[in-house]
Design an enzyme around this catalytic site. Structure first.
Site, PDB file in Angstrom:
ATOM      1  N   LYS A 160      32.720  43.341 -24.137  1.00 10.08           N
ATOM      2  CA  LYS A 160      33.031  42.001 -23.620  1.00 10.08           C
ATOM      3  C   LYS A 160      32.088  41.629 -22.468  1.00 10.08           C
ATOM      4  CE  LYS A 160      37.259  43.192 -22.480  1.00 10.08           C
ATOM      5  NZ  LYS A 160      37.282  44.614 -22.876  1.00 10.08           N
ATOM      6  N   ARG A 191      45.434  38.774 -21.271  1.00  8.78           N
ATOM      7  CA  ARG A 191      45.656  40.153 -21.736  1.00  8.78           C
ATOM      8  C   ARG A 191      47.087  40.386 -22.173  1.00  8.78           C
ATOM      9  NH1 ARG A 191      41.200  42.908 -18.910  1.00  8.78           N
ATOM     10  NH2 ARG A 191      41.213  45.069 -19.529  1.00  8.78           N
TER      11      ARG A 191
HETATM   12  P1  AP5 Z   1      31.125  46.756 -21.681  1.00 18.01           P
HETATM   13  O1  AP5 Z   1      30.428  45.520 -22.124  1.00 18.01           O
HETATM   14  O2  AP5 Z   1      31.091  47.097 -20.225  1.00 18.01           O
HETATM   15  O3  AP5 Z   1      32.627  46.769 -22.252  1.00 18.01           O
HETATM   16  P2  AP5 Z   1      33.873  45.882 -21.903  1.00 18.01           P
HETATM   17  O4  AP5 Z   1      34.499  45.441 -23.194  1.00 18.01           O
HETATM   18  O5  AP5 Z   1      33.529  44.812 -20.921  1.00 18.01           O
HETATM   19  O6  AP5 Z   1      34.788  47.005 -21.278  1.00 18.01           O
HETATM   20  P3  AP5 Z   1      35.579  47.102 -19.928  1.00 18.01           P
HETATM   21  O7  AP5 Z   1      35.846  48.556 -19.708  1.00 18.01           O
HETATM   22  O8  AP5 Z   1      34.912  46.375 -18.815  1.00 18.01           O
HETATM   23  O9  AP5 Z   1      36.885  46.368 -20.325  1.00 18.01           O
HETATM   24  P4  AP5 Z   1      38.263  46.580 -19.761  1.00 18.01           P
HETATM   25  O10 AP5 Z   1      38.971  45.512 -20.500  1.00 18.01           O
HETATM   26  O11 AP5 Z   1      38.846  47.925 -19.847  1.00 18.01           O
HETATM   27  O12 AP5 Z   1      38.032  46.398 -18.171  1.00 18.01           O
HETATM   28  P5  AP5 Z   1      38.217  45.177 -17.187  1.00 18.01           P
HETATM   29  O13 AP5 Z   1      37.175  45.274 -16.155  1.00 18.01           O
HETATM   30  O14 AP5 Z   1      38.399  43.892 -17.914  1.00 18.01           O
HETATM   31  O15 AP5 Z   1      30.541  47.974 -22.523  1.00 18.01           O
HETATM   32  C1  AP5 Z   1      30.973  49.302 -22.253  1.00 18.01           C
HETATM   33  C2  AP5 Z   1      29.772  50.256 -22.357  1.00 18.01           C
HETATM   34  O16 AP5 Z   1      29.317  50.277 -23.720  1.00 18.01           O
HETATM   35  C3  AP5 Z   1      28.566  49.826 -21.516  1.00 18.01           C
HETATM   36  O17 AP5 Z   1      27.980  50.968 -20.959  1.00 18.01           O
HETATM   37  C4  AP5 Z   1      27.621  49.132 -22.512  1.00 18.01           C
HETATM   38  O18 AP5 Z   1      26.275  49.325 -22.144  1.00 18.01           O
HETATM   39  C5  AP5 Z   1      27.963  49.853 -23.815  1.00 18.01           C
HETATM   40  N1  AP5 Z   1      27.890  48.961 -24.967  1.00 18.01           N
HETATM   41  C6  AP5 Z   1      28.308  47.649 -25.041  1.00 18.01           C
HETATM   42  N2  AP5 Z   1      28.104  47.163 -26.270  1.00 18.01           N
HETATM   43  C7  AP5 Z   1      27.561  48.188 -27.018  1.00 18.01           C
HETATM   44  C8  AP5 Z   1      27.126  48.305 -28.376  1.00 18.01           C
HETATM   45  N3  AP5 Z   1      27.226  47.277 -29.237  1.00 18.01           N
HETATM   46  N4  AP5 Z   1      26.637  49.501 -28.769  1.00 18.01           N
HETATM   47  C9  AP5 Z   1      26.540  50.562 -27.918  1.00 18.01           C
HETATM   48  N5  AP5 Z   1      26.914  50.505 -26.614  1.00 18.01           N
HETATM   49  C10 AP5 Z   1      27.429  49.335 -26.169  1.00 18.01           C
HETATM   50  O19 AP5 Z   1      39.650  45.505 -16.529  1.00 18.01           O
HETATM   51  C11 AP5 Z   1      39.824  46.628 -15.712  1.00 18.01           C
HETATM   52  C12 AP5 Z   1      41.255  46.672 -15.202  1.00 18.01           C
HETATM   53  O20 AP5 Z   1      41.546  45.494 -14.416  1.00 18.01           O
HETATM   54  C13 AP5 Z   1      42.363  46.696 -16.262  1.00 18.01           C
HETATM   55  O21 AP5 Z   1      42.596  48.002 -16.764  1.00 18.01           O
HETATM   56  C14 AP5 Z   1      43.542  46.152 -15.454  1.00 18.01           C
HETATM   57  O22 AP5 Z   1      44.070  47.126 -14.596  1.00 18.01           O
HETATM   58  C15 AP5 Z   1      42.901  45.063 -14.609  1.00 18.01           C
HETATM   59  N6  AP5 Z   1      42.883  43.755 -15.267  1.00 18.01           N
HETATM   60  C16 AP5 Z   1      41.780  43.049 -15.646  1.00 18.01           C
HETATM   61  N7  AP5 Z   1      42.125  41.891 -16.238  1.00 18.01           N
HETATM   62  C17 AP5 Z   1      43.475  41.853 -16.227  1.00 18.01           C
HETATM   63  C18 AP5 Z   1      44.426  40.926 -16.721  1.00 18.01           C
HETATM   64  N8  AP5 Z   1      44.044  39.798 -17.355  1.00 18.01           N
HETATM   65  N9  AP5 Z   1      45.741  41.212 -16.556  1.00 18.01           N
HETATM   66  C19 AP5 Z   1      46.143  42.323 -15.917  1.00 18.01           C
HETATM   67  N10 AP5 Z   1      45.298  43.260 -15.448  1.00 18.01           N
HETATM   68  C20 AP5 Z   1      43.980  43.028 -15.593  1.00 18.01           C
END
Ligand code: AP5
Length: 217
Positions: A13, A88
């Site tokens: 994402k 989410r």
């Molecule tokens: P990346 O693009 O970073 O993945 P992502 O989908 O953005 O994953 P996140 O871990 O950031 O998502 P998340 O939903 O767990 O975390 P968030 O910060 O939103 O890619 C990952 C890796 O893979 C990278 O190294 C990239 O280079 C590689 N990659 C990407 N595409 C690839 C491909 N096609 N092939 C190979 N490699 C690839 O949330 C964190 C925390 O915040 C949550 O756990 C929660 O506690 C809180 N939070 C956030 N939003 C909310 C909400 N709306 N409600 C409640 N709590 C929330």
């Protein structure tokens, strides 16, 4: 353009949102990044959210809805925005619909980045970013060109996320399946859900996404 990207942790994402931001001139709003900034700045909200975020659990709906509602009022969102990590839960999706209606805004695209869980642990345990400019890298899938040096700004300092350990990734995946996946039928029922295959190479996922975004909502 207002776009929602939905997908499990590591689906890509954030990676794709950055590309869409650069290509279409719309702002990436990552609720995870907003929370991590609040945590590192030690704000009242950050202190409350810290334990939940770092253990991989969701922060309360009303906290995150308030953050998004305020953030989309900022002038840089006037051309549109990409919601990365929000909504989410079904309650957040309903709150977003009310929020957009109140502000006179229209949701253009909801795109699921679909991918099997078994690919995600590898991606997330390999993720790191430049401590100076925030450029994202991956040990396996996107290493720096020169070892230990950021391609973009030349810094040699890098950071890894506290929730990118295998145990916490498993918690986050469980939360995704239990609490976030139900928003897929919510948007499908409204005829607005589209999907791309997130298991492909990054450039291929970008190609699929651009095709989806080039169609009228
Ligand atoms: P990346 O693009 O970073 O993945 P992502 O989908 O953005 O994953 P996140 O871990 O950031 O998502 P998340 O939903 O767990 O975390 P968030 O910060 O939103 O890619 C990952 C890796 O893979 C990278 O190294 C990239 O280079 C590689 N990659 C990407 N595409 C690839 C491909 N096609 N092939 C190979 N490699 C690839 O949330 C964190 C925390 O915040 C949550 O756990 C929660 O506690 C809180 N939070 C956030 N939003 C909310 C909400 N709306 N409600 C409640 N709590 C929330």
């Amino acid at each position: 353009m207002i776009l929602i990207l939905i997908g499990p942790p590591g689906a890509g994402k954030g990676t794709q949102a950055k590309i869409v931001e650069d290509t279409f001139g719309v702002v990436q709003l990552s609720t995870g990044a907003l929370l991590r900034t609040a945590i590192s700045e030690g704000t009242e909200m950050g202190l409350k959210a810290k334990a939940l975020v770092e253990s991989g659990k969701l922060v309360p709906d009303d906290t995150i809805v308030g953050i998004v509602s305020d953030r989309i009022e900022d002038p840089d969102c006037a051309n549109g925005f990409i919601l990365d990590g929000f909504p989410r839960t079904v309650a957040q999706a309903e709150a977003l619909a009310d929020m957009l209606e109140t502000k006179g805004l229209k949701l253009d695209h909801v795109v699921e980045i679909s991918i099997d869980d078994d690919l995600l642990v590898d991606r997330l345990t390999g993720r790191f970013e430049c401590a100076s400019c925030g450029e994202g890298y991956n040990d396996k899938f996107k290493p720096t060109k020169a070892e230990g040096v950021c391609d973009k700004c030349g810094s040699t300092e890098f950071v890894r996320r506290a929730d990118d350990t295998e145990e916490k990734i498993r918690t986050r995946l469980g939360v995704y399946h239990e609490q976030t996946k139900p928003i897929l039928p919510y948007y499908k029922d409204r005829g607005i859900l589209e999907s791309v295959d997130g298991s492909k190479e990054m450039s291929d996922v970008t190609k699929q996404l651009k095709e989806v975004l080039s169609t009228a909502a």
